[in-house]
Design an enzyme around this catalytic site. Structure first.
Site, short mmCIF file in Angstrom:
data_model
loop_
_atom_site.label_atom_id
_atom_site.label_comp_id
_atom_site.label_asym_id
_atom_site.label_seq_id
_atom_site.Cartn_x
_atom_site.Cartn_y
_atom_site.Cartn_z
N HIS A 202 0.83 -1.21 0.00
CA HIS A 202 0.00 0.00 0.00
C HIS A 202 0.86 1.26 0.00
O HIS A 202 0.43 2.32 0.45
CB HIS A 202 -0.98 0.02 1.18
CG HIS A 202 -1.80 -1.22 1.30
ND1 HIS A 202 -2.92 -1.45 0.55
CD2 HIS A 202 -1.62 -2.33 2.08
CE1 HIS A 202 -3.43 -2.65 0.87
NE2 HIS A 202 -2.65 -3.20 1.78
N SER A 326 16.68 15.61 -20.11
CA SER A 326 15.67 16.66 -20.12
C SER A 326 16.20 17.81 -20.98
O SER A 326 17.40 18.12 -20.95
CB SER A 326 15.38 17.16 -18.70
OG SER A 326 14.66 18.38 -18.73
#
Length: 494
Positions: A202, A326
């Site tokens: 989770h 990038s």
């Protein structure tokens, strides 16, 4: 470039890219990503479809002339000439020698017939008419033109062609690439079988495992799907316009046509389907595509997990010299291989799901929805193959950041609440006093709290556990609390 121009509402006229030579691909698989998927062209392209059609037609012609051992005495069609080895070699060379010129000729014939399978029939007949030029006047091939496509409907040829195409695309291209990837994963699992990793169930810190065991789970899942795919059946039929052998039995009564059909289909390396309408039912295709889609989805799960481990810093990416991560942030090395794989797997699954849903339905004895649908088998496998290539390349550029993983473990001593309360439960069953409410006591100690190793050891010392149990728990750390994860990789991965 053509001088034909388009007027753009945003500015001056532009050259028409549609007129460029060589032609510019509309889709990415035949353009940007051609190199990764090109091997599929030999199996799942339109040209490959026509080559398989020629193959099926040629083998059917040979069968009609040669007969079927144990089924017919002599040729299947009475009066058909016996073929020589040279005749058969000539016929099969029509398939093996198909090249760009032959593909162009087929297109030219189809412009007249407006029917792709009929174009194949005429293409073969042209070769039969010219057989004497190669074999001499003694060849009988010039007399057998009317046995080309004998008693066949187009679907007799198409279903067998697609079965051969998909079978060979899977076995010769897709599955070897998928198997290489799972082997690559298995090697990674073995190499990192003992590297401790804090689990996140989770998204929250949980019982530690090892990196190798988590990779092994994914490799094991993918291999199971490959075993299913390896066991797939590829069905085919040859039984006429409505599956009744109607034309066969009227033209040549007395022949055991189902036996001839079975021998022919099985001779192609396919599984014979005895009961069909005009079309082979395509159920086998839905089965294969569902298994490939499931492989895709597991690989998608792997891609998202690896992406997450990269974001946590547990994997570092090895920079490629000269590459840009990038356009504005020089420090970045983006996990583009796994992101690209995710997207391509989703596209592949969408196509495979559509193929599976559409192909199992055909109105009454025949509709043509499968014709257009099956022409998208190539893109479905192409996007999956591209994803496999991206994941394999992405995995090669990863390095394990074991020190950071160790720091992560050392910052989460509270995960030892599980084994401590389990040891208390076992001690309680053994009659040790003071072991009441072990879960609740560890919950109060650990939930929402960060503990140090010293604090956890102090807590264990005050529990009143037997000395051997206390010693075992006090020696335990998050990094050593990995159960038998390493052993599981060694014993069960293969």
């Amino acid at each position: 470039m053509s001088e034909n121009l388009n007027q753009s509402p945003a500015g001056p006229a532009r050259a028409r890219l549609a007129d460029a030579e060589p032609a510019i691909a509309l889709g990415p698989l035949d353009g940007r990503y051609r190199g990764a998927v090109a091997p599929l062209v030999d199996h799942l392209s339109e040209a490959a479809l026509n080559r398989e059609r020629i193959h099926v037609e040629v083998e059917w012609l040979i069968t009609l002339c040669d007969g079927v051992t144990g089924v017919t005495d002599g040729p299947v069609v009475p009066g058909a000439p016996g073929l020589t080895d040279a005749d058969r070699a000539y016929l099969r060379a029509i398939v093996t020698d198909l090249d760009a010129d032959g593909i162009a000729e087929l297109k030219e014939i189809e412009r007249t017939t407006v029917h792709d399978v009929k174009a194949v029939e005429y293409f073969i007949k042209r070769r039969l008419d010219r057989a004497a030029e190669t074999l001499g006047g003694e060849t009988a091939l010039a007399t057998v033109g009317e046995l080309v496509h004998f008693a066949c409907t187009s679907e007799d040829i198409n279903n067998l062609s697609y079965a051969l195409m998909v079978r060979d695309a899977v076995r010769q291209v897709w599955a070897p690439a998928a198997r290489d990837l799972t082997d690559q994963l298995a090697d990674m699992a073995r190499e990192s079988a003992a590297v401790p990793l804090l689990s996140r169930t989770h998204g929250q810190p949980a019982t530690p495992t090892t990196l190798g065991k988590e990779i092994a789970v994914l490799a094991h899942r993918l291999r199971r799907q490959l075993r299913r795919i390896d066991g797939a059946e590829y069905l085919g039929k040859l039984n006429g316009a409505t599956g009744t052998y109607g034309a066969h039995t009227v033209a040549v009564p007395g022949v055991d046509w189902p036996a001839v059909s079975r021998a022919f289909v099985e001779g192609l390396g396919l599984t014979w389907n005895p009961l069909t309408t005009q079309i082979e039912s395509h159920d086998w295709q839905a089965e294969v595509y569902a298994d490939v889609a499931r492989f895709n989805r597991i690989l998608h799960n792997l891609s998202t997990d690896v992406w997450t481990y990269i974001s946590l810093g547990f994997f570092t990416q090895i920079p490629v010299a000269g590459a840009t991560g990038s356009s504005t942030m020089p420090h970045k090395v983006n996990p583009i291989r796994f992101e690209n794989a995710e997207a391509n797997l989703e596209i592949s699954c969408s196509l495979l799901d559509t193929l599976s849903a559409t192909l199992v339905t055909s109105r009454l004895q025949r509709d043509l929805t499968d014709s257009t649908t099956q022409r998208n088998i190539g893109p479905a496998f192409g996007h999956s193959l591209l994803a496999i290539d991206n994941v394999a390349r992405g995995l090669k550029a990863l390095a394990v950041n074991a020190p950071l993983m160790a720091d992560d473990l050392d910052a989460n001593w509270e995960v030892l609440g599980e084994p401590i309360q389990s040891a208390m439960r076992a001690a309680s069953v053994a009659g040790v006093p003071g072991m009441e409410n072990p879960y609740e006591r560890l919950k109060d100690l650990t939930r929402g709290h960060r503990l140090t190793g010293d604090e956890m050891r102090e807590f264990v010392a005050g529990l009143g556990l037997p000395d051997d149990v206390t010693a075992r728990l006090q020696a335990l750390t998050p990094a050593t609390y990995t159960g038998i994860a390493e052993r599981l990789v060694g014993e069960y991965l293969d």
